[in-house]
Design an enzyme around this catalytic site. Structure first.
Site: not given
Length: 409
Positions: A123, A130, A196, A198, A230, A234, A237, A250, A254, A355
């Protein structure tokens, strides 16, 4: 572009200029390869044997009888092109209709499966917006980008075994986390579950160990693209990622779309990159349009919360592939590499909840409700469209996932 004789397909997001591949089954029948045209799935193997295989080329019938795209991907670009030309011919030529039509099945009558076996999963972190947003959220008093970011496509190796087909529920993961007010780390379900949005790139033709792939050779190795979510814990992480980067935050899930759009279907979607400064090193240089004009839509519980544009991505897929192999690392059939979160310059174009909520501090509207992070029962749908060669837009496979509660220990 010739018009298909398949009723309802002409002018749809699954017209003859698209023809994505997937793997399907029906009750009591084995899983095998299918191609979507309109709201129908073409059963590939019996079509390939009509009048013999197309030309004197690859054994498509054998590859399409398999319960995955693996064998077809491994045949390489000449076979992919032969197959596409053959499919266009039989789906536009009226003389083929009587023989082909019995092998068209309603999409609603089939169950879609994982389309290919993921060999390795990498990834990237290719969006300037971002990466800058994340830097501003977590390092407000420093430069948002780290010194290496504009010089190379930053990425990490993920876990191939937890790449899931669209529609698979996502169980809230457990892990260690340590908030600013916590004296010691605690263990439990993630409290800041995120997504996420993607784009994923599916490798077909592999390479030998020690061989490098140039930016000009993307289409010789990458068969097509999938939508990709993904999922990210958080809080897990944030505690674990120093000094070696993402791991358990993570690796739990996925999600990818069950339809794989061939790179050939994106011929009209190539666009210039927004600009790279400083100029990348020679092995990362690209000639001509290297970005993709793909519109992404993020839906949470039936409400669109973001529309990220892939056209704003700083690093191109060809650059990601070149960097991935520049040290001689080999490619394998089924390798998957993700773009990283797609985010644009506007607040409504952010591809992660981190975000959208600006670091969990600003709840955003989801219909009559508000969210910062995902709650149990939430359903996320990612949708993608791109310009098609026929003048309309094609719809890449959507990615759906619903959050299930953490399992009791």
């Amino acid at each position: 572009m010739s018009q298909t004789w398949v009723e309802g397909a002409a002018g749809s997001p699954y017209d003859i200029d698209h023809l994505p591949y997937g793997v399907f089954d029906r009750p009591g029948e084995p899983a095998r390869v299918g191609v979507r045209i309109g709201d129908l799935v073409l059963d590939g193997a019996p079509v390939a044997t009509l009048g013999g295989d197309p030309g004197d080329g690859p054994d498509l019938a054998s590859a399409w009888r398999r319960p995955s795209l693996d064998a077809f991907l491994a045949l390489g670009r000449p076979a992919w092109e032969t197959a596409r030309d053959w499919l266009v011919e039989i789906l536009t030529g009226p003389e083929h209709r009587a023989a082909v039509e019995p092998h068209l099945l309603p999409v609603s009558s089939v169950t879609m499966r994982m389309p290919f076996t993921v060999a390795d999963y990498v990834d990237f972190y290719a969006s300037l917006e971002h990466a800058s947003n994340v830097g501003r959220i977590f390092r407000p008093d420093q430069e948002p980008l780290l010194p290496n970011w504009r010089h190379l496509p930053v990425g990490y190796h993920g876990r191939a075994g937890t790449v899931l087909p669209s529609g698979t529920p996502v169980v809230r993961p457990h892990g260690q986390r340590k908030g600013p007010a916590d004296a010691e780390p605690v263990f439990g379900p993630s409290q800041r579950l995120d997504i996420e949005a993607e784009l994923g790139f599916v490798v077909g033709a592999g390479t030998e160990l020690g061989e490098r792939v140039s930016t000009a050779d993307l289409a010789d190795h990458v068969f097509g693209v999938v939508g990709l979510n993904d999922w990210s814990a958080r809080d897990v992480q944030a505690w674990e990622y120093v000094p070696l980067g993402p791991f358990l935050g993570k690796s739990f899930a996925t999600s990818i779309s069950t339809w794989v759009t061939p790179l050939a279907a994106l011929a009209a979607a190539w666009t210039e990159l927004p600009g790279q400064d400083p100029a990348p090193l020679p092995y990362l240089a690209v000639d001509g349009p290297a970005g993709l004009d793909i519109a992404v839509e993020v839906e949470l519980n039936g409400h669109v919360v973001s529309r990220p544009p892939y056209s704003t991505m700083y690093w191109a897929p060809a650059q990601m592939l070149a960097h991935l192999t520049v040290n001689g690392a080999s490619l394998r059939t089924g390798d998957l590499f993700g773009s990283g979160t797609v985010s644009g310059p506007e607040p409504g174009q952010r591809g992660s909840l981190l975000e959208l909520s600006w670091g969990w501090r600003e709840p955003f509207a989801v219909g009559d409700a508000e969210r910062t992070a995902l709650e149990d029962g939430d359903e996320v749908v990612l949708r993608y469209t791109a310009p098609g060669s026929g003048g309309g837009r094609i719809a890449l496979g959507e990615v759906v996932g619903r959050v299930e509660p953490a399992r009791a220990w």
